[in-house]
Design an enzyme around this catalytic site. Structure first.
Site, PDB file in Angstrom:
ATOM      1  N   GLY A   1       2.428  38.847  30.151  1.00 44.45           N
ATOM      2  CA  GLY A   1       3.880  38.983  30.103  1.00 44.45           C
ATOM      3  C   GLY A   1       4.447  40.230  30.738  1.00 44.45           C
TER       4      GLY A   1
ATOM      5  N   ASP B   1      -7.270  43.013  27.447  1.00 51.95           N
ATOM      6  CA  ASP B   1      -7.888  42.349  28.589  1.00 51.95           C
ATOM      7  C   ASP B   1      -8.398  41.001  28.094  1.00 51.95           C
ATOM      8  OD1 ASP B   1      -9.504  41.422  30.638  1.00 51.95           O
ATOM      9  OD2 ASP B   1     -10.354  43.389  31.100  1.00 51.95           O
TER      10      ASP B   1
ATOM     11  N   SER C   1      -0.782  25.012  37.939  1.00 46.65           N
ATOM     12  CA  SER C   1      -0.216  25.240  39.270  1.00 46.65           C
ATOM     13  C   SER C   1      -0.392  23.972  40.091  1.00 46.65           C
ATOM     14  CB  SER C   1      -0.938  26.400  39.969  1.00 46.65           C
ATOM     15  OG  SER C   1      -0.547  26.495  41.323  1.00 46.65           O
TER      16      SER C   1
ATOM     17  N   TYR D   1     -10.134  29.208  41.831  1.00 46.13           N
ATOM     18  CA  TYR D   1      -8.800  29.190  41.212  1.00 46.13           C
ATOM     19  C   TYR D   1      -8.304  27.760  41.029  1.00 46.13           C
ATOM     20  CZ  TYR D   1      -3.750  30.126  40.755  1.00 46.13           C
ATOM     21  OH  TYR D   1      -2.446  30.169  40.335  1.00 46.13           O
TER      22      TYR D   1
ATOM     23  N   LYS E   1      -7.221  25.838  37.552  1.00 48.85           N
ATOM     24  CA  LYS E   1      -5.896  25.268  37.329  1.00 48.85           C
ATOM     25  C   LYS E   1      -5.969  23.772  37.045  1.00 48.85           C
ATOM     26  CE  LYS E   1      -3.434  28.938  37.520  1.00 48.85           C
ATOM     27  NZ  LYS E   1      -2.714  29.404  36.297  1.00 48.85           N
TER      28      LYS E   1
ATOM     29  N   ILE F   1       6.065  30.135  43.858  1.00 50.06           N
ATOM     30  CA  ILE F   1       7.009  31.024  43.193  1.00 50.06           C
ATOM     31  C   ILE F   1       6.956  32.364  43.922  1.00 50.06           C
ATOM     32  CG2 ILE F   1       7.697  32.096  41.036  1.00 50.06           C
ATOM     33  CD1 ILE F   1       7.843  29.015  41.052  1.00 50.06           C
TER      34      ILE F   1
END
Length: 256
Positions: A21, A71, A150, A163, A167, A196
C-alpha cells in the site's frame, strides 16, 4: 482522471488491510478506502514512502491509516502484519492482496532462484495473507478478499514468464479460496488491471510509444491510472457485491 466520487456508505468504519500500500496502485487504494471512512492498515517494505503516504492521507481525509512495515516474502512477517492490523483496527473485514513486482526476465535467463523469487513476491503471500485474515473475517461474520492479478498473462508477453505464471495462478487461487470460504460468508474476487501508468512504470518499463500503442488497442483512448482501480476495488469490498464471489473483473480500458 480523478479518483471516483461515489460513496459506499457501508464501508464507513469497516476494517481494511491493503498489501503493497505504500505507492502506486496500493497507495491509491489506501487513500480511496480512507476517503470512504474505513479504518485502513497497509503493509509495505518501503518505510519512507509509506510514512509519507500515511501522513498525507491523514491530513487530507482525517483518517490516519496504519502503516505496518513487513517483507511479505517472509510468511511469518506477513502473518504478524495481519494480526497487528486486526488488533489495531478491532476486526478485519477486507483484505486487498495487491503487493507485487513486475520484473522483466526472458525465458533464457530465468534461474531457479529468480523463479522462486517471483513466485514469493507475486503469488505466495496472496495465499498466506488470506489464510491469516480468514479467522478474523469469520469472527466478524464475513468479509471480502480482493486479489490483484493482471491481464499480462493473457497477452503472450515473452519477457515475463515467471510473473505471468504468478498472475495466472492468482485466478486459480481466487476460485479455490472462494469455494473454501463461501460458507463463512467470505467473498473472494480478483481484479485484472491492464496497462496502469504509474511513475514507477514510466521510470522502468513504459516508453511513450508503448503507452500510445496500448491506447490505440484500448476502446478508451486514454491512459489508465491507479485511480481507475479504486472504484472497482471499493465495489468488491462493499455490500454492493454481496452476491459476487469467485469472479474476475478486468479493468483495461477495453484492451482485450
Amino acid at each position: 482522471m480523478p479518483a471516483p466520487r461515489a460513496q459506499f456508505h457501508d464501508l464507513l468504519d469497516r476494517s481494511v488491510l491493503v498489501t503493497g500500500g505504500g505507492s502506486g496502485i496500493g497507495a491509491a487504494l489506501v487513500e480511496g478506502f480512507a476517503r470512504q471512512g474505513a479504518r485502513v492498515a497497509f503493509v509495505d517494505i518501503d518505510e519512507q514512502a509509506s510514512r509519507e503516504l500515511a501522513e498525507r492521507v491523514a491530513d487530507e481525509t482525517g483518517r490516519a491509516p496504519l502503516f505496518i512495515a513487513a517483507d511479505l516474502r517472509d510468511t511469518e512477517a506477513g502473518r504478524r502484519a495481519a494480526e497487528t492490523a486486526a488488533a489495531a483496527l478491532g476486526a478485519l473485514h477486507v483484505l486487498v492482496n495487491n503487493a507485487a513486482r513486475d520484473d522483466r526476465e526472458p525465458m533464457d535467463t530465468v534461474t531457479e532462484a529468480s523463479w522462486d523469487e517471483s513466485q514469493a513476491v507475486n503469488l505466495r503471500h496472496f495465499f498466506f495473507m488470506s489464510q491469516a485474515a480468514a479467522p478474523h473475517m469469520r469472527r466478524a461474520g464475513g468479509g471480502a478478499i480482493i486479489n490483484f492479478s493482471s491481464i499480462a498473462y493473457l497477452l503472450n508477453m515473452a519477457e515475463i514468464p515467471a510473473y505471468a505464471t504468478a498472475k495466472a495462478g492468482i485466478i486459480g487461487l481466487t476460485k479455490s479460496l472462494a469455494g473454501k470460504l463461501g460458507p463463512d460468508n467470505i467473498r473472494v474476487n480478483a481484479i485484472l488491471p491492464g496497462m496502469i501508468v504509474t511513475e514507477r512504470q514510466k521510470r522502468l518499463w513504459l516508453s511513450d510509444d508503448a503507452i500510445a500503442g496500448m491506447q490505440e488497442r484500448q476502446c478508451l483512448k486514454r491512459s489508465l491510472t491507479a485511480d481507475d482501480l479504486v472504484g472497482p476495488c471499493l465495489y468488491l469490498a462493499s455490500d454492493c457485491s454481496l452476491g459476487m464471489t469467485a469472479q474476475t473483473m478486468i479493468i483495461d480500458g477495453g484492451a482485450l
